[in-house]
Design an enzyme around this catalytic site. Structure first.
Site, PDB file in Angstrom:
ATOM      1  N   GLY A  10       0.813  -1.206   0.000  1.00 25.92           N
ATOM      2  CA  GLY A  10       0.000   0.000   0.000  1.00 25.92           C
ATOM      3  C   GLY A  10       0.846   1.255   0.000  1.00 25.92           C
TER       4      GLY A  10
ATOM      5  CD  GLU B 129      -2.152  -6.177   3.170  1.00 28.29           C
ATOM      6  OE1 GLU B 129      -1.649  -5.168   2.669  1.00 28.29           O
ATOM      7  OE2 GLU B 129      -3.352  -6.243   3.530  1.00 28.29           O
TER       8      GLU B 129
ATOM      9  CG  ASP C  64      -7.551   0.008   3.983  1.00 22.91           C
ATOM     10  OD1 ASP C  64      -6.848   0.778   3.319  1.00 22.91           O
ATOM     11  OD2 ASP C  64      -7.622  -1.210   3.752  1.00 22.91           O
TER      12      ASP C  64
END
Length: 288
Positions: free
Chosen positions: A63, A141, A122
């Site tokens: 990310g 992940e 997030d």
């Protein structure tokens, strides 16, 4: 231009390193310049990399925030400040990034336990439970971060929520492509009490279903209200045939580094409690 805060990335047990490059003048403190969201991500990432030591097996997250951490690790390796690092990438994108930077890589078959994982999130709730996977890498992940001795999460302050799903953005669920619409209906029905709606994630590039590194689809769930007990919700999702994994990372984070416009907040799990330490950029400049 670099902001002047020479002791920002210094701790009692780690070697001082150069600060990240931020927007603004080199003669003023970070709090007095305009910090972009990417600046904040970089600040959190650089702070987390202080915990990386030579000889470690490191989980490399995926990310926009984790990218800064991977870049920083590679930079310190080039400077000779980190040696004998082995990276475990959590996506093909991170694999490609690490290879391009010269970071030696391996996998969980060869290194079933990871010393430290660094990744973004997030959402982060007050108990340090996370929502991850809006980039589609939730399964790998979770595989890496669940076997990490320490898992440091790096975020900017916009990611903090009162409860999982509280941002109003997606909580992803990875599903097999076979009868994905059936899986979607069952998931939405399961969380009807939370005002759940769901949709199949589509690729912005070709308009077709988005496909994960594992060849699966992603269903994005949106909640109007708190879904309640997260462990119960997790168990219910994973009992559905066709579900591969969900994006709730419950109880995995050992600490969260939050970069904000006024400074850094470090949240650390201590048993069932969360300890919170906050530092203004002035404090960080003077040492702590």
């Amino acid at each position: 231009m670099a902001v002047a805060y020479p002791r920002f990335l210094v701790s009692e047990t780690h070697t001082a390193v150069e600060p990240p490059t931020l927007m603004g003048s080199s003669t003023v403190s970070p709090a007095s310049v305009s910090l972009t969201q990417d600046d904040l991500k970089k600040i959190a990432a650089y702070k987390a990399v202080e915990h990386v030591k030579s000889g470690m097996v490191v989980g490399l997250g995926t990310g926009s925030t984790a990218k800064h951490a991977v870049d920083r690790i590679a930079d310190l390796m080039r400077q000779g400040k980190l040696k004998d690092i082995v990276g475990i990438p959590t996506s093909t994108k991170t694999y490609d990034q690490a290879i391009s930077l010269g970071i030696p890589l391996s996998d969980l078959d060869s290194h079933p336990f990871v010393d430290l994982a660094i990744d973004g999130a997030d959402e982060v709730d007050p108990g340090l439970n996370l929502v991850k996977g809006r980039g589609g890498s939730l399964l790998r992940e979770k595989m890496v971060e669940s076997v990490s001795k320490k898992f440091i999460v790096i975020v900017d302050e916009s990611k903090l929520v009162k409860h999982v799903g509280g941002s109003g953005l997606a909580m992803p669920v990875e599903v097999i492509p076979f009868c994905w619409n059936h899986s979607l209906r069952r998931l939405v029905d399961m969380f009807a009490c939370a005002g759940c709606v769901g949709e199949l994630r589509m690729s912005v590039e070709n308009g077709k279903p988005s496909v994960t590194d594992n060849g699966n689809f992603v269903i994005d769930l949106y909640f109007e209200r708190d879904i309640g007990n997260l462990n119960e919700a997790s168990d219910a999702i994973l009992r559905l045939p066709g579900i591969v994994e969900h994006g709730m990372f419950i109880g995995l984070a050992t600490s969260v580094i939050v970069a904000g416009v006024e400074g850094i907040t470090i949240k650390t799990k201590a048993g069932t409690e969360v300890e919170v330490d906050s530092f203004s950029y002035g404090d960080l400049r003077n040492g702590f």
